[in-house]
Design an enzyme around this catalytic site. Structure first.
Site, PDB file in Angstrom:
ATOM      1  N   SER A   1      -1.385  -3.349  10.484  1.00  0.00           N
ATOM      2  CA  SER A   1      -1.136  -4.409   9.090  1.00  0.00           C
ATOM      3  C   SER A   1      -0.012  -5.228   9.595  1.00  0.00           C
ATOM      4  CB  SER A   1      -0.794  -3.389   8.201  1.00  0.00           C
ATOM      5  OG  SER A   1      -1.959  -2.617   7.667  1.00  0.00           O
TER       6      SER A   1
ATOM      7  N   TYR B   1      -1.464  -3.600  -7.027  1.00  0.00           N
ATOM      8  CA  TYR B   1      -1.215  -4.516  -5.835  1.00  0.00           C
ATOM      9  C   TYR B   1      -2.040  -4.295  -4.743  1.00  0.00           C
ATOM     10  CZ  TYR B   1       1.478  -7.491  -2.641  1.00  0.00           C
ATOM     11  OH  TYR B   1       2.115  -8.460  -1.928  1.00  0.00           O
TER      12      TYR B   1
ATOM     13  N   HIS C   1     -10.776  -2.229  11.267  1.00  0.00           N
ATOM     14  CA  HIS C   1      -9.707  -3.352  10.692  1.00  0.00           C
ATOM     15  C   HIS C   1      -9.390  -4.316  11.869  1.00  0.00           C
ATOM     16  CE1 HIS C   1      -5.135  -3.231   9.362  1.00  0.00           C
ATOM     17  NE2 HIS C   1      -5.758  -4.295   8.649  1.00  0.00           N
TER      18      HIS C   1
ATOM     19  N   ASP D   1      -9.533  -9.569   8.471  1.00  0.00           N
ATOM     20  CA  ASP D   1      -9.005  -8.225   8.462  1.00  0.00           C
ATOM     21  C   ASP D   1      -9.962  -7.201   8.671  1.00  0.00           C
ATOM     22  OD1 ASP D   1      -6.572  -6.918   7.266  1.00  0.00           O
ATOM     23  OD2 ASP D   1      -7.799  -6.503   5.495  1.00  0.00           O
TER      24      ASP D   1
ATOM     25  N   ARG E   1       0.810  -1.112  -0.041  1.00  0.00           N
ATOM     26  CA  ARG E   1      -0.099   0.018  -0.032  1.00  0.00           C
ATOM     27  C   ARG E   1       0.824   1.109  -0.072  1.00  0.00           C
ATOM     28  NH1 ARG E   1      -1.890   0.925   4.265  1.00  0.00           N
ATOM     29  NH2 ARG E   1      -1.100  -0.881   5.445  1.00  0.00           N
TER      30      ARG E   1
ATOM     31  N   LYS F   1      -9.525  -2.315   1.555  1.00  0.00           N
ATOM     32  CA  LYS F   1      -9.620  -1.020   2.491  1.00  0.00           C
ATOM     33  C   LYS F   1     -10.166   0.019   1.868  1.00  0.00           C
ATOM     34  CE  LYS F   1      -7.150  -3.644   4.813  1.00  0.00           C
ATOM     35  NZ  LYS F   1      -5.812  -3.977   5.412  1.00  0.00           N
TER      36      LYS F   1
ATOM     37  N   ARG G   1       2.046 -12.068  -0.511  1.00  0.00           N
ATOM     38  CA  ARG G   1       0.959 -12.317   0.146  1.00  0.00           C
ATOM     39  C   ARG G   1       0.006 -13.659  -0.582  1.00  0.00           C
ATOM     40  NH1 ARG G   1      -1.704  -8.677   3.987  1.00  0.00           N
ATOM     41  NH2 ARG G   1      -0.123  -7.101   4.424  1.00  0.00           N
TER      42      ARG G   1
ATOM     43  N   CYS H   1       0.574  -7.503  11.869  1.00  0.00           N
ATOM     44  CA  CYS H   1       0.609  -7.745  13.356  1.00  0.00           C
ATOM     45  C   CYS H   1      -0.008  -8.788  13.928  1.00  0.00           C
ATOM     46  CB  CYS H   1       0.262  -6.232  13.935  1.00  0.00           C
ATOM     47  SG  CYS H   1       1.639  -4.963  13.915  1.00  0.00           S
TER      48      CYS H   1
HETATM   49  P1  GTP Z   1      -2.670  -7.472   7.527  1.00  0.00           P
HETATM   50  O1  GTP Z   1      -3.144  -8.345   6.486  1.00  0.00           O
HETATM   51  O2  GTP Z   1      -1.563  -6.608   6.810  1.00  0.00           O
HETATM   52  O3  GTP Z   1      -3.525  -6.457   8.130  1.00  0.00           O
HETATM   53  O4  GTP Z   1      -1.814  -8.058   8.601  1.00  0.00           O
HETATM   54  P2  GTP Z   1      -2.192  -9.111   9.790  1.00  0.00           P
HETATM   55  O5  GTP Z   1      -2.472  -8.449  11.042  1.00  0.00           O
HETATM   56  O6  GTP Z   1      -3.094 -10.294   9.411  1.00  0.00           O
HETATM   57  O7  GTP Z   1      -0.827  -9.890   9.991  1.00  0.00           O
HETATM   58  P3  GTP Z   1      -0.564 -11.380  10.076  1.00  0.00           P
HETATM   59  O8  GTP Z   1      -1.446 -12.225  10.864  1.00  0.00           O
HETATM   60  O9  GTP Z   1      -0.501 -12.075   8.679  1.00  0.00           O
HETATM   61  O10 GTP Z   1       1.102 -11.359  10.732  1.00  0.00           O
HETATM   62  C1  GTP Z   1       2.155 -10.795  10.474  1.00  0.00           C
HETATM   63  C2  GTP Z   1       3.438 -11.114  10.976  1.00  0.00           C
HETATM   64  O11 GTP Z   1       3.109 -11.381  12.257  1.00  0.00           O
HETATM   65  C3  GTP Z   1       3.738 -12.678  10.241  1.00  0.00           C
HETATM   66  O12 GTP Z   1       5.060 -12.405  10.083  1.00  0.00           O
HETATM   67  C4  GTP Z   1       3.618 -13.477  11.875  1.00  0.00           C
HETATM   68  O13 GTP Z   1       4.489 -14.474  11.681  1.00  0.00           O
HETATM   69  C5  GTP Z   1       3.780 -12.395  13.006  1.00  0.00           C
HETATM   70  N1  GTP Z   1       3.034 -12.787  13.843  1.00  0.00           N
HETATM   71  C6  GTP Z   1       1.768 -12.856  13.943  1.00  0.00           C
HETATM   72  N2  GTP Z   1       1.347 -13.382  15.293  1.00  0.00           N
HETATM   73  C7  GTP Z   1       2.383 -13.437  16.161  1.00  0.00           C
HETATM   74  C8  GTP Z   1       2.894 -13.880  17.654  1.00  0.00           C
HETATM   75  O14 GTP Z   1       1.907 -14.298  18.249  1.00  0.00           O
HETATM   76  N3  GTP Z   1       3.923 -13.501  17.876  1.00  0.00           N
HETATM   77  C9  GTP Z   1       5.030 -13.154  16.843  1.00  0.00           C
HETATM   78  N4  GTP Z   1       6.300 -12.985  17.606  1.00  0.00           N
HETATM   79  N5  GTP Z   1       4.907 -12.899  15.848  1.00  0.00           N
HETATM   80  C10 GTP Z   1       3.441 -12.826  15.374  1.00  0.00           C
HETATM   81  C1  SPV Z   2      -3.069  -4.406   5.050  1.00  0.00           C
HETATM   82  O1  SPV Z   2      -1.964  -3.727   4.760  1.00  0.00           O
HETATM   83  O2  SPV Z   2      -3.610  -4.182   6.264  1.00  0.00           O
HETATM   84  C2  SPV Z   2      -3.659  -5.471   4.386  1.00  0.00           C
HETATM   85  C3  SPV Z   2      -2.981  -5.700   2.829  1.00  0.00           C
HETATM   86  O3  SPV Z   2      -4.237  -6.088   4.999  1.00  0.00           O
HETATM   87  S1  SPV Z   2      -3.688  -4.617   1.867  1.00  0.00           S
HETATM   88  O4  SPV Z   2      -5.027  -5.149   1.236  1.00  0.00           O
HETATM   89  O5  SPV Z   2      -2.977  -4.489   0.862  1.00  0.00           O
HETATM   90  O6  SPV Z   2      -4.272  -3.331   2.564  1.00  0.00           O
HETATM   91 MN    MN Z   3      -5.234  -5.171   6.929  1.00  0.00          MN
END
Ligand code: GTP
Ligand code: SPV
Ligand code: MN
Length: 630
Positions: A285, A234, A263, A310, A91, A243, A405, A287
């Site tokens: 994002s 993307y 979110h 999400d 983004r 979003k 992704r 996290c």
């Molecule tokens: P968006 O799709 O961008 O909104 O992100 P999201 O919040 O769905 O993030 P996602 O669950 O894909 O996590 C992203 C990163 O955080 C990955 O690299 C995970 O390995 C890491 N992660 C997730 N949960 C944990 C956790 O409990 N501990 C640690 N150390 N890392 C974590």
């Molecule tokens: C984020 O960045 O929080 C995502 C990926 O979930 S995107 O759809 O590119 O915003």
């Molecule tokens: Mn997101």
């Protein structure tokens, strides 16, 4: 059921296309599509109805164009790899605009442009931008079609990749087409990659596998509920249901109509006794939303089912309960870090029918990314399409882009709840705010009140990730994990949350919590194992909900300066191999650092001037008082 008259002539019965909406195309949708086609001048306009025939046609087009590379069907059936342009990987917040009539309605955290000026800029950019390409018209529903919380949109796009992704991420089908043809309201969303295939002199230009433009705009008009996205193919820049619609435009709708677009992930937690609770959690994002959404509890007897990973839309119902749906139909999840040991449910989801973007390719035609397996393959083709060996990784060149992704249908997830797409949604019992914080923020704390909960959401700060352009690791405020996604003034968003709280029955109003899986010890390693072990925290917060409703009569928490924290023994850490003192460190409140954090919060609030709700200023004062009293 016959195709409504207005849609005839805009869509061949065999799913094939033709030039322009026909003479019977008189609906608002058809008129709008025609207007966009007049501006962007595509070679043809086709309405996509989401049938399998359409999916196949889009895939074939993309394979032929070199955008999609078919993976080994024995290892990854029905799946494809896409490699984006190396400058189009995330983004682009600096090019994302909220064009409200008044600047103060966009607020200090958004890029604002005067609407008429931006419209003129967009007219220039989009003029002829689809020349030589096909314009796909994708009517979609966010939320189950016809559901009480659901909304329609139409994305027009000259990207077959975006159109195909929309088929997975949203609901696209003849039923949606019929509704827009019948004149139902929809959010118009225009998308162009900004790379026409005919130049000004009328000469044909060569296409590339991932067309995009150096100039990019992701523009929202919150009052007229319009989206215009130019130059990027993307993710959130291009899949406009996500979003742009479900957060930025929907948050503005939600403010006006008394609901919330957030979110957040959404899960159902079932206790060992069989009682069910629903938890919505906002993390910035990359996290941990997808990971928590697919949590496999390590605590015996506990079950977690996935509802969304999400985005959540929530509205107080007639009984004063907050009801939530996941408006999406698929996951656009972060690949790196997703492995059998961290997120087995995601790995199972990805067995077939996936589009992977910017991951690495193995020699046997499968995918790989950092964290997928413990062992690193000896040879890969990296996300840029170049040969890669572990030496490249050691030199700081990851094989998969950090924001690579997967795009996959939600119902492929083994932990998806049977009723994940129920139109009425589920009642929310707990709301969780989280961030990526090496220091200060405890593993978990419960808000003292709804107002304190809103304060916790409003003051989230988190280390930046690769999900957007910018410096990874830098600490920044990300209130409600919505910094890049609020379609209006963030301080008004806080006021709106306070107001929605008033509309809820205090008895069943969600309890609010703050979590942090990312606190680090002095040696720089994570204090908490995370992933499946996060079920221990989830269990505690669900027990707190039960205590608030007298389902349980024991005490589970004691006050700290920053919130209610687990009483000794109330957080089940049985069998967990924590480092010495880690548990204390996870909950340590360093008063000096917290007072500094309060000063930063005050500065942050001041950027919103007098729009900050008084209740939040009071929460800040109370926090300071608690810190200094201790
Ligand atoms: P968006 O799709 O961008 O909104 O992100 P999201 O919040 O769905 O993030 P996602 O669950 O894909 O996590 C992203 C990163 O955080 C990955 O690299 C995970 O390995 C890491 N992660 C997730 N949960 C944990 C956790 O409990 N501990 C640690 N150390 N890392 C974590
Ligand atoms: C984020 O960045 O929080 C995502 C990926 O979930 S995107 O759809 O590119 O915003
Ligand atoms: Mn997101």
């Amino acid at each position: 059921q016959p195709v409504p008259e207005a849609a005839q002539g805009t869509r061949g019965s065999d799913g094939t296309a033709f030039a322009r909406p026909g003479r019977t195309a008189t609906t608002a949708a058809a008129t709008w599509v025609e207007r966009i086609a007049d501006l962007t001048r595509p070679d043809d306009v086709v309405w996509v109805d989401g049938t399998d025939a359409w999916r196949r046609r889009l895939v074939d087009t993309l394979v032929e164009a070199g955008t999609l590379f078919p993976l080994n069907p024995e290892l990854r059936p029905g799946s494809y790899l896409a490699r984006s342009h190396p400058d189009d990987v995330a983004r682009i917040e600096s090019r994302t605009f909220i064009c409200s009539e008044r600047e103060q309605d966009a607020g200090p955290t958004n890029n604002w442009r005067e609407p008429a000026t931006m419209r003129a800029v967009l007219r220039g950019a989009f003029a002829g931008s689809m020349h030589g390409r096909t314009m796909y018209v994708v009517p979609f529903s966010m939320g189950p079609v016809g559901g009480p919380l659901s909304r329609l949109g139409i994305q027009v796009t000259d990207s077959a990749y975006a159109a195909l992704s929309m088929l997975t991420m949203t609901r696209v089908g003849p039923d949606v087409l019929r509704r827009v043809a019948d004149g139902e309201e929809f959010v118009p969303a225009v998308h162009s990659v900004g790379m026409p295939l005919v130049d000004d002199a009328g000469e044909a230009l060569d296409d590339v596998a991932w067309p995009c433009s150096e100039t990019k705009y992701v523009v929202h008009f919150p009052e007229s509920r319009e989206i215009w996205s130019y130059g990027s193919g993307y993710g959130g820049n291009a899949l406009l249901g996500k979003k742009c619609f479900a957060l930025r435009i929907a948050s503005a709708m939600a403010r006006d109509e008394g609901w919330l677009a957030e979110h957040m992930l959404l899960v159902r937690v079932t206790t060992p006794e069989g009682r069910r609770y629903h938890v919505a959690a906002a993390f910035p994002s990359a996290c941990g939303k997808t990971n928590l959404a697919m949590l496999r509890p390590t605590l015996p007897g506990w079950q977690v089912e996935t509802l969304g990973d999400d985005i959540v839309w929530m509205r107080p119902d007639a009984d004063g309960r907050l009801r939530a749906i996941n408006p999406e139909a698929g996951f656009f999840g972060v690949a790196p870090g997703t492995g059998e040991s961290t997120n087995p449910a995601a790995i199972a989801t990805l067995r077939r029918d996936v589009i992977f973007t910017n991951v690495a390719l193995t020699d046997d035609g499968d995918v790989w990314w950092e964290g997928l397996t413990d062992e690193t393959p000896e040879h890969l083709v990296d996300w840029r399409g170049e040969d890669w060996t572990p030496a490249d990784g050691a030199a700081g060149r990851p094989a998969a882009h950090p924001n690579s992704r997967f795009t996959v249908a939600a119902d492929q997830c083994p932990t998806i709840a049977d009723d994940w797409d129920s139109p009425e949604g589920v009642p929310v019992d707990a709301i969780v705010f989280g961030g990526r914080r090496a220091t200060n923020v405890p593993l978990v704390a419960q808000a003292f009140s709804w107002e304190h909960g809103v304060f916790l959401g409003a003051t989230i700060s988190s280390e930046r990730t690769a999900a957007a352009e910018g410096t990874v690791g830098e600490l920044r405020r990300d209130p409600f994990a919505m910094l890049p996604f609020a379609g209006y003034n963030m301080a008004d968003h806080w006021a709106h949350w306070l107001e929605v709280g008033q509309a809820l029955d205090p008895q069943t109003r969600p309890k609010v919590f703050q979590v942090n899986w990312f606190r680090k010890g002095d040696d720089g390693s994570f204090l908490w194992p995370g992933f499946g072990e996060n079920s221990r925290v989830v269990a505690w917060l669900v027990r707190q909900v039960e205590r608030s409703r007298a389902v349980r009569l024991d005490r589970g928490a004691e006050p700290s300066a920053v919130g209610l924290v687990p009483l000794d023994g109330a957080l089940d850490v049985d069998g967990l191999d924590l480092a010495d003192g880690a548990l204390d460190d996870l909950f340590a409140v360093d008063v000096e650092r917290w007072l500094t954090e309060c000063d930063l919060t005050e500065q942050f609030f001041d950027t919103f001037g007098d729009r900050v709700p008084a209740a939040l200023r009071e929460q800040l004062a109370s926090l300071r008082a608690r810190l200094t009293a201790g």
